[in-house]
Scaffold this motif. Structure first.
Motif, short mmCIF file in Angstrom:
data_model
loop_
_atom_site.label_atom_id
_atom_site.label_comp_id
_atom_site.label_asym_id
_atom_site.label_seq_id
_atom_site.Cartn_x
_atom_site.Cartn_y
_atom_site.Cartn_z
N ILE A 1 0.84 -1.19 0.00
CA ILE A 1 0.00 0.00 0.00
C ILE A 1 0.88 1.25 0.00
O ILE A 1 1.79 1.39 0.83
CB ILE A 1 -0.92 0.01 1.23
CG1 ILE A 1 -1.93 -1.15 1.14
CG2 ILE A 1 -1.67 1.34 1.33
CD1 ILE A 1 -2.80 -1.30 2.37
N ALA B 1 -0.21 5.09 0.02
CA ALA B 1 -1.40 5.94 0.09
C ALA B 1 -1.02 7.42 0.27
O ALA B 1 0.09 7.75 0.72
CB ALA B 1 -2.29 5.49 1.24
N TYR C 1 1.52 4.75 -6.61
CA TYR C 1 0.54 4.92 -5.54
C TYR C 1 -0.64 3.98 -5.75
O TYR C 1 -1.05 3.71 -6.89
CB TYR C 1 0.06 6.38 -5.48
CG TYR C 1 1.11 7.32 -4.95
CD1 TYR C 1 1.34 7.46 -3.59
CD2 TYR C 1 1.89 8.05 -5.84
CE1 TYR C 1 2.32 8.32 -3.12
CE2 TYR C 1 2.88 8.92 -5.38
CZ TYR C 1 3.09 9.04 -4.01
OH TYR C 1 4.07 9.88 -3.54
N THR C 2 -1.20 3.50 -4.64
CA THR C 2 -2.30 2.53 -4.70
C THR C 2 -3.60 3.05 -4.11
O THR C 2 -4.68 2.54 -4.45
CB THR C 2 -1.91 1.26 -3.93
OG1 THR C 2 -1.69 1.59 -2.55
CG2 THR C 2 -0.68 0.61 -4.52
N ASP C 3 -3.53 4.04 -3.22
CA ASP C 3 -4.71 4.50 -2.50
C ASP C 3 -4.64 6.01 -2.26
O ASP C 3 -3.54 6.56 -2.07
CB ASP C 3 -4.82 3.80 -1.13
CG ASP C 3 -4.99 2.30 -1.25
OD1 ASP C 3 -6.12 1.82 -1.07
OD2 ASP C 3 -3.99 1.61 -1.53
N ILE D 1 -6.39 3.01 -8.68
CA ILE D 1 -6.06 3.58 -7.38
C ILE D 1 -7.35 3.63 -6.57
O ILE D 1 -8.36 4.16 -7.03
CB ILE D 1 -5.46 4.99 -7.52
CG1 ILE D 1 -4.11 4.91 -8.23
CG2 ILE D 1 -5.31 5.65 -6.15
CD1 ILE D 1 -3.46 6.26 -8.47
N ARG D 2 -7.32 3.05 -5.37
CA ARG D 2 -8.51 3.02 -4.52
C ARG D 2 -8.75 4.38 -3.89
O ARG D 2 -7.81 5.02 -3.40
CB ARG D 2 -8.37 1.95 -3.44
CG ARG D 2 -8.34 0.52 -3.97
CD ARG D 2 -8.12 -0.49 -2.86
NE ARG D 2 -6.80 -0.40 -2.29
CZ ARG D 2 -5.92 -1.41 -2.26
NH1 ARG D 2 -6.23 -2.57 -2.79
NH2 ARG D 2 -4.73 -1.25 -1.70
N HIS E 1 -10.68 6.37 -0.89
CA HIS E 1 -11.29 6.20 0.42
C HIS E 1 -11.87 7.54 0.88
O HIS E 1 -11.27 8.59 0.65
CB HIS E 1 -10.27 5.74 1.47
CG HIS E 1 -9.52 4.50 1.10
ND1 HIS E 1 -9.66 3.31 1.78
CD2 HIS E 1 -8.61 4.26 0.12
CE1 HIS E 1 -8.86 2.40 1.25
NE2 HIS E 1 -8.21 2.95 0.24
N ASN F 1 -14.10 3.11 -2.48
CA ASN F 1 -13.42 1.85 -2.16
C ASN F 1 -13.22 1.61 -0.67
O ASN F 1 -12.96 0.48 -0.26
CB ASN F 1 -12.06 1.80 -2.84
CG ASN F 1 -12.16 1.89 -4.34
OD1 ASN F 1 -11.72 2.86 -4.94
ND2 ASN F 1 -12.73 0.88 -4.98
N GLY F 2 -13.32 2.67 0.12
CA GLY F 2 -13.06 2.47 1.53
C GLY F 2 -13.51 3.65 2.38
O GLY F 2 -13.79 4.74 1.88
N HIS G 1 -12.07 5.71 5.68
CA HIS G 1 -10.86 5.94 6.48
C HIS G 1 -11.22 6.86 7.64
O HIS G 1 -11.56 8.03 7.45
CB HIS G 1 -9.77 6.56 5.61
CG HIS G 1 -8.49 6.83 6.35
ND1 HIS G 1 -7.69 5.81 6.84
CD2 HIS G 1 -7.88 8.00 6.69
CE1 HIS G 1 -6.64 6.34 7.44
NE2 HIS G 1 -6.73 7.67 7.37
#
Length: 514
Positions: free
Chosen positions: A58, A60, A81-83, A110-111, A113, A153-154, A156
């Motif tokens: 990850i 982020a 980058y992933t998030d 890319i997720r 959040h 996606n999420g 946080h």
């Protein structure tokens, strides 16, 4: 080290310090709400297990919603980058901006959040975590996000804590309050969209975290897909080594994925971005101490040529047989799954037995899976170790794997009879019976020293066959009436597929009188 409280504003910076105007400001004081003694301490409940497995590395970014125009999803993806955690104000406009980010990042892999503040409101005021009305407001806001942002996606969670005053209300009460709240959010998220990732930013103050903030890493872990301790060395006047030791401590006291939060600039009083070498050093020491990635605070204050993809090395995440597995079949094919696609490096890969002898193998790669196939069946009851030497494999950026080994032991358990027909000491058995014995595992021919004897010791001619885990003994002729017979499976007469021989086994029965 000086540890942070609400009154120690020089020692700590929270991500949401500037949540209202998205400009620098001092840490906000918690409202003084009297604690009612009638508030119950609920037990934690987990409606669904977190989705932590399979997250991979990850990288982020915490991103202010005001950065919408400047942020470039393609550039971020190319950098590795992933998030992104997009700050989502507790307003209709906040949700609208979140959807704009989601649309902009669509197709980037890319997720996105929703980064939300739990116990600091839109006006920048602290609210004590046990204020049940505030808890419900946050849950309602999260529910609205899930309903109106179907592609998010999420979730946080930030400011999911007391503002340094947990001791005032009792540490046990405060940690139960925070954990119960996160548990309730977990239940909400999983009931509305179980595919969403749930994460939380937490303070980095190790064993004092529960005293000040009501955050217990171990207690929170079951309800979070990953946890992001804000290990901001500039805010704590610490160095890179502190990032490593703090990451290690939190990893050892948690059971979920840890993603270290790193500060990308010198300090709040000096927002100069850290130089590339220092940023990379901070990230590398977090990874080396067990973090599964890093989250950077924040976008807009990062040296432009920092690229997370250059820091991640391919890491094994699963293997068959598992580490220290026993009773492994001698014809096993060995697989190792990595965090990302892998490619040939030096291919210095070995399989050794306990005596140190190298076993001939062939290897193949498919995506992120390495397969090792022994050329010949292995020896039973023997310990083997698979060894992947440093650099034997690389990722697409030529980052080499670290040294990795995984031992296992081949099958040493002998096959055991678990059922038989006729049963032991059965009577009135038909004289034309076929005698079967079922074993604990599949079997094959050994020395086939199998006998059927009458009570006088006469050996009866039989035909013996094996099908899976069943041995069938068929007398060539009808048996005598009113006679006791005994089947005898001598040691080694059959074996399991690994070659482990059976032990001596007998079973008597008596035929019908007629």
């Amino acid at each position: 080290m000086a540890f942070a409280t609400d009154n120690a504003t020089n020692n700590v910076t929270d991500n949401t310090t500037d949540i209202l105007n998205e400009t620098n400001s001092s840490i906000l004081k918690e409202n003084d709400i009297t604690l009612s003694k009638t508030i119950s301490q609920n037990t934690y409940s987990l409606s669904s297990s977190p989705q932590s497995t399979g997250l991979g590395d990850i990288a982020a970014l915490w991103v202010w919603s005001t950065s919408y125009n400047s942020i470039d999803p393609v550039a971020l993806k190319n950098a590795g980058y992933t998030d992104v955690f997009v700050y989502t104000k507790e307003t209709t406009d906040g949700i609208s901006k979140l959807n704009q980010f989601i649309n902009k990042f669509s197709g980037s892999n890319i997720r996105v959040h929703a980064w939300i503040s739990c116990f600091v409101d839109v006006n920048g005021n602290w609210i004590v975590a046990h204020d049940t009305a505030r808890q419900q407001t946050v849950r309602t806001f999260i529910s609205n996000i899930i309903d109106t942002c179907p592609s998010v996606n999420g979730i946080h969670l930030d400011y999911v804590r007391y503002g340094g005053t947990a001791q005032k209300y009792g540490v046990t009460f405060s940690t139960n309050t925070i954990t119960n709240f996160v548990s309730s959010v977990n239940n909400l998220v999983n009931s509305e969209n179980p595919n969403l990732l749930l994460s939380a930013a937490v303070m980095p103050e190790r064993d004092l975290n529960d005293d000040y903030y009501g955050q217990d890493y171990a207690a929170l872990s079951p309800f979070l897909d990953f946890m992001t301790p804000m290990i901001y060395k500039g805010s704590y006047n610490q160095n890179t080594a502190w990032i490593g030791s703090t990451t290690k401590w939190i990893v050892e006291h948690s059971s979920t994925v840890i993603v270290s939060g790193l500060q990308t600039y010198q300090s709040d009083s000096n927002p100069t971005p850290l130089p590339l070498s220092e940023m990379e050093g901070d990230a590398k020491i977090a990874l080396a101490n067990g973090s599964q990635g890093f989250a950077l605070f924040r976008y807009g204050l990062i040296i432009s040529n920092f690229a997370p993809k250059k820091l991640f090395i391919p890491t094994p995440v699963a293997g068959s047989p598992a580490r220290n597995a026993v009773n492994v079949p001698v014809n096993i094919i060995i697989t190792t799954t990595f965090t990302e696609p892998i490619f040939e490096g030096t291919m210095f890969i070995e399989l050794k037995n306990s005596a140190g002898s190298i076993i001939p193998i062939t290897t193949s790669i498919n995506g992120n899976v390495l397969t090792i196939t022994p050329v010949n069946p292995l020896i039973r009851a023997t310990k083997y170790t698979m060894i992947l030497h440093t650099g034997s494999l690389v990722d697409s950026d030529s980052n080499p794997i670290a040294y990795y080994s995984r031992p296992f032991t081949t099958d040493s358990t002998y096959p055991t009879p678990t059922a038989g027909n006729p049963a032991r000491n059965a009577v009135n058995v038909p004289i034309t019976t076929k005698i079967t014995t079922t074993f604990s595992e599949p079997i094959k021919q050994g020395n086939m020293n199998i006998q059927l004897k009458s009570s006088t010791g006469t050996i009866i001619p039989t035909t013996n066959t094996i099908n899976g885990n069943i041995l069938t003994i068929t007398p060539n002729n009808p048996l005598q009436r009113a006679t006791t017979y005994t089947i005898i499976l001598n040691t080694g007469s059959i074996t399991d597929l690994a070659g482990n021989p059976n032990k001596l086994y007998t079973r008597p029965f008596t035929t019908e009188h007629g």
